[in-house]
Design an enzyme around this catalytic site. Structure first.
Site, PDB file in Angstrom:
ATOM      1  N   ARG A 150       0.821  -1.222   0.000  1.00  0.00           N
ATOM      2  CA  ARG A 150       0.000   0.000   0.000  1.00  0.00           C
ATOM      3  C   ARG A 150       0.855   1.273   0.000  1.00  0.00           C
ATOM      4  O   ARG A 150       0.469   2.283   0.599  1.00  0.00           O
ATOM      5  CB  ARG A 150      -0.952   0.024   1.217  1.00  0.00           C
ATOM      6  CG  ARG A 150      -2.000  -1.069   1.213  1.00  0.00           C
ATOM      7  CD  ARG A 150      -3.023  -0.823   0.130  1.00  0.00           C
ATOM      8  NE  ARG A 150      -4.176  -1.689   0.263  1.00  0.00           N
ATOM      9  CZ  ARG A 150      -5.303  -1.349   0.893  1.00  0.00           C
ATOM     10  NH1 ARG A 150      -5.445  -0.179   1.445  1.00  0.00           N
ATOM     11  NH2 ARG A 150      -6.293  -2.204   0.946  1.00  0.00           N
ATOM     12  N   ARG A 157      -3.073   6.853   1.018  1.00  0.00           N
ATOM     13  CA  ARG A 157      -3.516   8.045   1.751  1.00  0.00           C
ATOM     14  C   ARG A 157      -2.527   8.660   2.719  1.00  0.00           C
ATOM     15  O   ARG A 157      -2.737   9.769   3.182  1.00  0.00           O
ATOM     16  CB  ARG A 157      -4.828   7.738   2.480  1.00  0.00           C
ATOM     17  CG  ARG A 157      -5.998   7.649   1.532  1.00  0.00           C
ATOM     18  CD  ARG A 157      -7.163   6.962   2.172  1.00  0.00           C
ATOM     19  NE  ARG A 157      -6.775   5.604   2.506  1.00  0.00           N
ATOM     20  CZ  ARG A 157      -7.554   4.730   3.113  1.00  0.00           C
ATOM     21  NH1 ARG A 157      -8.747   5.080   3.492  1.00  0.00           N
ATOM     22  NH2 ARG A 157      -7.129   3.514   3.363  1.00  0.00           N
ATOM     23  N   ARG A 192      -6.476  12.365  -5.361  1.00  0.00           N
ATOM     24  CA  ARG A 192      -7.719  11.643  -5.059  1.00  0.00           C
ATOM     25  C   ARG A 192      -8.910  12.597  -5.005  1.00  0.00           C
ATOM     26  O   ARG A 192     -10.009  12.263  -5.431  1.00  0.00           O
ATOM     27  CB  ARG A 192      -7.523  10.920  -3.729  1.00  0.00           C
ATOM     28  CG  ARG A 192      -8.732  10.263  -3.126  1.00  0.00           C
ATOM     29  CD  ARG A 192      -8.926   8.876  -3.698  1.00  0.00           C
ATOM     30  NE  ARG A 192      -9.885   8.106  -2.915  1.00  0.00           N
ATOM     31  CZ  ARG A 192     -11.202   8.255  -3.000  1.00  0.00           C
ATOM     32  NH1 ARG A 192     -11.713   9.160  -3.798  1.00  0.00           N
ATOM     33  NH2 ARG A 192     -12.004   7.500  -2.262  1.00  0.00           N
ATOM     34  N   ASP A 217      -6.788  -2.282  -7.462  1.00  0.00           N
ATOM     35  CA  ASP A 217      -7.350  -2.903  -6.267  1.00  0.00           C
ATOM     36  C   ASP A 217      -7.691  -4.354  -6.584  1.00  0.00           C
ATOM     37  O   ASP A 217      -7.964  -4.689  -7.739  1.00  0.00           O
ATOM     38  CB  ASP A 217      -8.603  -2.167  -5.786  1.00  0.00           C
ATOM     39  CG  ASP A 217      -8.935  -2.559  -4.352  1.00  0.00           C
ATOM     40  OD1 ASP A 217      -8.333  -1.995  -3.418  1.00  0.00           O
ATOM     41  OD2 ASP A 217      -9.748  -3.483  -4.158  1.00  0.00           O
ATOM     42  N   TYR A 253     -15.172 -10.649   0.046  1.00  0.00           N
ATOM     43  CA  TYR A 253     -15.828  -9.353  -0.222  1.00  0.00           C
ATOM     44  C   TYR A 253     -17.058  -9.545  -1.111  1.00  0.00           C
ATOM     45  O   TYR A 253     -18.071  -8.854  -0.958  1.00  0.00           O
ATOM     46  CB  TYR A 253     -14.837  -8.374  -0.878  1.00  0.00           C
ATOM     47  CG  TYR A 253     -13.771  -7.925   0.089  1.00  0.00           C
ATOM     48  CD1 TYR A 253     -14.013  -6.891   0.986  1.00  0.00           C
ATOM     49  CD2 TYR A 253     -12.531  -8.553   0.133  1.00  0.00           C
ATOM     50  CE1 TYR A 253     -13.044  -6.489   1.901  1.00  0.00           C
ATOM     51  CE2 TYR A 253     -11.550  -8.159   1.043  1.00  0.00           C
ATOM     52  CZ  TYR A 253     -11.817  -7.132   1.922  1.00  0.00           C
ATOM     53  OH  TYR A 253     -10.856  -6.746   2.820  1.00  0.00           O
TER      54      TYR A 253
HETATM   55  O1  CP3 Z   1      -0.068  -1.351  -2.580  1.00  0.00           O
HETATM   56  C1  CP3 Z   1      -0.334  -0.400  -3.330  1.00  0.00           C
HETATM   57  O2  CP3 Z   1       0.039   0.766  -3.118  1.00  0.00           O
HETATM   58  C2  CP3 Z   1      -1.118  -0.692  -4.596  1.00  0.00           C
HETATM   59  C3  CP3 Z   1      -2.518  -0.479  -4.526  1.00  0.00           C
HETATM   60  C4  CP3 Z   1      -3.433  -1.380  -3.710  1.00  0.00           C
HETATM   61  C5  CP3 Z   1      -4.668  -0.917  -3.205  1.00  0.00           C
HETATM   62  N1  CP3 Z   1      -5.342  -1.977  -2.679  1.00  0.00           N
HETATM   63  C6  CP3 Z   1      -5.123   0.466  -3.278  1.00  0.00           C
HETATM   64  C7  CP3 Z   1      -6.213   0.939  -2.388  1.00  0.00           C
HETATM   65  C8  CP3 Z   1      -3.343  -2.749  -3.402  1.00  0.00           C
HETATM   66  C9  CP3 Z   1      -2.213  -3.744  -3.658  1.00  0.00           C
HETATM   67  C10 CP3 Z   1      -4.568  -3.111  -2.758  1.00  0.00           C
HETATM   68  C11 CP3 Z   1      -4.877  -4.469  -2.318  1.00  0.00           C
HETATM   69  C12 CP3 Z   1      -6.100  -4.718  -1.562  1.00  0.00           C
HETATM   70  N2  CP3 Z   1      -7.323  -4.134  -1.704  1.00  0.00           N
HETATM   71  C13 CP3 Z   1      -6.224  -5.734  -0.579  1.00  0.00           C
HETATM   72  C14 CP3 Z   1      -5.134  -6.704  -0.172  1.00  0.00           C
HETATM   73  C15 CP3 Z   1      -4.123  -6.075   0.703  1.00  0.00           C
HETATM   74  C16 CP3 Z   1      -4.620  -5.762   2.083  1.00  0.00           C
HETATM   75  O3  CP3 Z   1      -4.490  -4.575   2.465  1.00  0.00           O
HETATM   76  O4  CP3 Z   1      -5.067  -6.672   2.777  1.00  0.00           O
HETATM   77  C17 CP3 Z   1      -7.539  -5.696  -0.097  1.00  0.00           C
HETATM   78  C18 CP3 Z   1      -8.122  -6.582   0.985  1.00  0.00           C
HETATM   79  C19 CP3 Z   1      -8.236  -4.680  -0.810  1.00  0.00           C
HETATM   80  C20 CP3 Z   1      -9.659  -4.267  -0.710  1.00  0.00           C
HETATM   81  C21 CP3 Z   1      -9.784  -2.883  -0.237  1.00  0.00           C
HETATM   82  N3  CP3 Z   1      -9.506  -1.770  -1.002  1.00  0.00           N
HETATM   83  C22 CP3 Z   1     -10.217  -2.445   1.034  1.00  0.00           C
HETATM   84  C23 CP3 Z   1     -10.615  -3.346   2.179  1.00  0.00           C
HETATM   85  C24 CP3 Z   1     -10.190  -1.050   1.014  1.00  0.00           C
HETATM   86  C25 CP3 Z   1     -10.670  -0.143   2.115  1.00  0.00           C
HETATM   87  C26 CP3 Z   1      -9.682  -0.011   3.187  1.00  0.00           C
HETATM   88  C27 CP3 Z   1      -8.693   1.044   2.828  1.00  0.00           C
HETATM   89  O5  CP3 Z   1      -7.504   0.832   3.004  1.00  0.00           O
HETATM   90  O6  CP3 Z   1      -9.155   2.118   2.386  1.00  0.00           O
HETATM   91  C28 CP3 Z   1      -9.704  -0.637  -0.250  1.00  0.00           C
HETATM   92  C29 CP3 Z   1      -9.481   0.741  -0.726  1.00  0.00           C
HETATM   93  C30 CP3 Z   1      -8.145   1.090  -1.266  1.00  0.00           C
HETATM   94  N4  CP3 Z   1      -7.365   0.277  -2.045  1.00  0.00           N
HETATM   95  C31 CP3 Z   1      -7.487   2.341  -1.110  1.00  0.00           C
HETATM   96  C32 CP3 Z   1      -6.277   2.255  -1.808  1.00  0.00           C
HETATM   97  C33 CP3 Z   1      -5.245   3.337  -1.980  1.00  0.00           C
HETATM   98  C34 CP3 Z   1      -8.043   3.557  -0.393  1.00  0.00           C
HETATM   99  C35 CP3 Z   1      -9.081   4.174  -1.276  1.00  0.00           C
HETATM  100  C36 CP3 Z   1      -9.206   5.646  -1.142  1.00  0.00           C
HETATM  101  O7  CP3 Z   1      -8.305   6.378  -1.554  1.00  0.00           O
HETATM  102  O8  CP3 Z   1     -10.259   6.057  -0.646  1.00  0.00           O
END
Ligand code: CP3
Length: 343
Positions: free
Chosen positions: A25, A29, A38, A75, A150
């Site tokens: 990640r 943010r 964003r 994502d 999910y």
């Molecule tokens: O790693 C990176 O920088 C690449 C981008 C990336 C995102 N999500 C961007 C994201 C990667 C590799 C993921 C993987 C992901 N997404 C996982 C597996 C890794 C983990 O953290 O367990 C999972 C379970 C998800 C599903 C997901 N996406 C959730 C549960 C959420 C909400 C929680 C959160 O962190 O906001 C997201 C949103 C998300 N995915 C954001 C980002 C940058 C935040 C969105 C925003 O900007 O509002």
């Protein structure tokens, strides 16, 4: 052009010291430049599906910190979205989908999959041409189990009870769902590699909630099938498996799934991590709260990983994704400590 830096050397089994570093990640943010972009985008999915924006967000942490790997900005839930399920990211709530029923499984429609995901492949292509050769480009997807949690609950839950229950009550529908996800996710990874990804990571963020038999059936077997499919086309591209929370079930995961490297969460003890590392590269596993806290807690965490795992093939990383509250200075302090450490 493919990458040639220390990240790929470590993934190929070399004990590089100081080790390569990236953070799960890392685009997100905690970065002011991400929050700024964003605000201007039309929602999170717009970022994922617009190559100009996805390329920019992927590069932000590379410019600032010069990590040894860039991870494609996207994502794991673009796969269910591409299969025709609805998906929204709500501020403060995370992903929201319509919960799936057993009868919905047969209606999943993969016919437009690669067309839907074409912007992702375009993003990968552009990234590989813009990144320095020493910086590895990582593609990724979710593991079938984690993506299914999910799809079935329609949101994140702390224990995945709705999906465990679904799996036990409707085993045939659940097996069919995992099979669809494994097939399309393997194709998705193959296309990311075709487009220029140097290695890929399979995120199984929720593998820690299952018993031994279900872990084998829902986590190990689908990932093994995916790795087999990817290897048929791209035999030499490293695959990182991240079965977060697997505990003692980490033992044997590499051998059973065929992944090249094992992503470790911070609950894996070093005694076990060293045994795992005897069979190949490991990645991890700093507690994300040490990074938030900074100072001595951070230094101690970094030093422990380097001293315990620095003699073998290691990719330095966090044990899970960086949290938005993390101070940027602490990320720089972590990098300085990893890169400035002498053996
Ligand atoms: O790693 C990176 O920088 C690449 C981008 C990336 C995102 N999500 C961007 C994201 C990667 C590799 C993921 C993987 C992901 N997404 C996982 C597996 C890794 C983990 O953290 O367990 C999972 C379970 C998800 C599903 C997901 N996406 C959730 C549960 C959420 C909400 C929680 C959160 O962190 O906001 C997201 C949103 C998300 N995915 C954001 C980002 C940058 C935040 C969105 C925003 O900007 O509002």
């Amino acid at each position: 052009m493919t990458a040639s830096g220390i990240m790929l050397r470590a993934l190929n089994g070399e004990a590089v010291f100081p080790p390569p570093v990236w953070m799960m990640r890392q685009a997100g943010r905690y970065l002011p430049e991400y929050r700024e972009l964003r605000k201007r985008a039309n929602g999170f999915l717009d970022l994922c599906y617009t190559p100009d924006l996805a390329v920019e967000v992927t590069l932000q942490p590379i410019r600032r910190f010069e990590f040894d790997a860039a991870i494609l900005f996207s994502d794991i839930l673009v796969i269910p979205h591409a299969l025709g399920r609805d998906l929204a990211f709500e501020e403060g709530r995370g992903p929201v989908m319509t919960p799936m029923t057993g009868t919905d499984v047969a209606r999943l429609d993969g016919s437009g999959l690669h067309q839907h995901l074409a912007p992702v492949y375009e993003t990968v292509r552009r990234l590989r041409s813009e990144l320095p050769v020493e910086t590895a480009l990582l593609g990724f997807c979710g593991a079938p189990w984690t993506v299914a949690t999910y799809m079935i609950a329609g949101r994140g839950t702390p224990d995945q009870a709705p999906t465990r229950l679904f799996a036990y009550r409707e085993p045939a529908a659940f097996a069919a769902l995992l099979k669809v996800l494994a097939d399309v996710s393997a194709d998705y990874l193959i296309r990311q590699i075709d487009a220029g990804a140097d290695a890929v990571q399979i995120f199984d963020s929720w593998s820690g909630v299952l018993d031994e038999v279900s872990f084998q059936r829902f986590c190990v077997e689908p990932v093994a099938e995916m790795v087999r499919k990817v290897r048929q086309v791209h035999p030499d591209v490293p695959v990182i498996g991240f079965p977060k929370g697997a505990g003692s079930l980490y033992m044997g995961y590499r051998e059973k799934t065929g992944v090249t490297a094992l992503g470790l969460d911070w609950s894996v003890p070093f005694s076990q991590a060293k045994q795992l590392q005897a069979n190949g590269p490991v990645q991890g596993n700093l507690d994300t709260m040490r990074l938030v806290a900074g100072g001595r807690a951070l230094d101690e965490g970094v030093d422990m990983i380097l001293s315990q795992l620095g003699n073998g093939p290691l990719v330095f990383n966090l044990g899970h994704g960086i949290v938005p509250e993390t101070p940027i200075d602490h990320v720089q302090a972590m990098l300085d400590r990893v890169r400035g450490t002498k053996r």
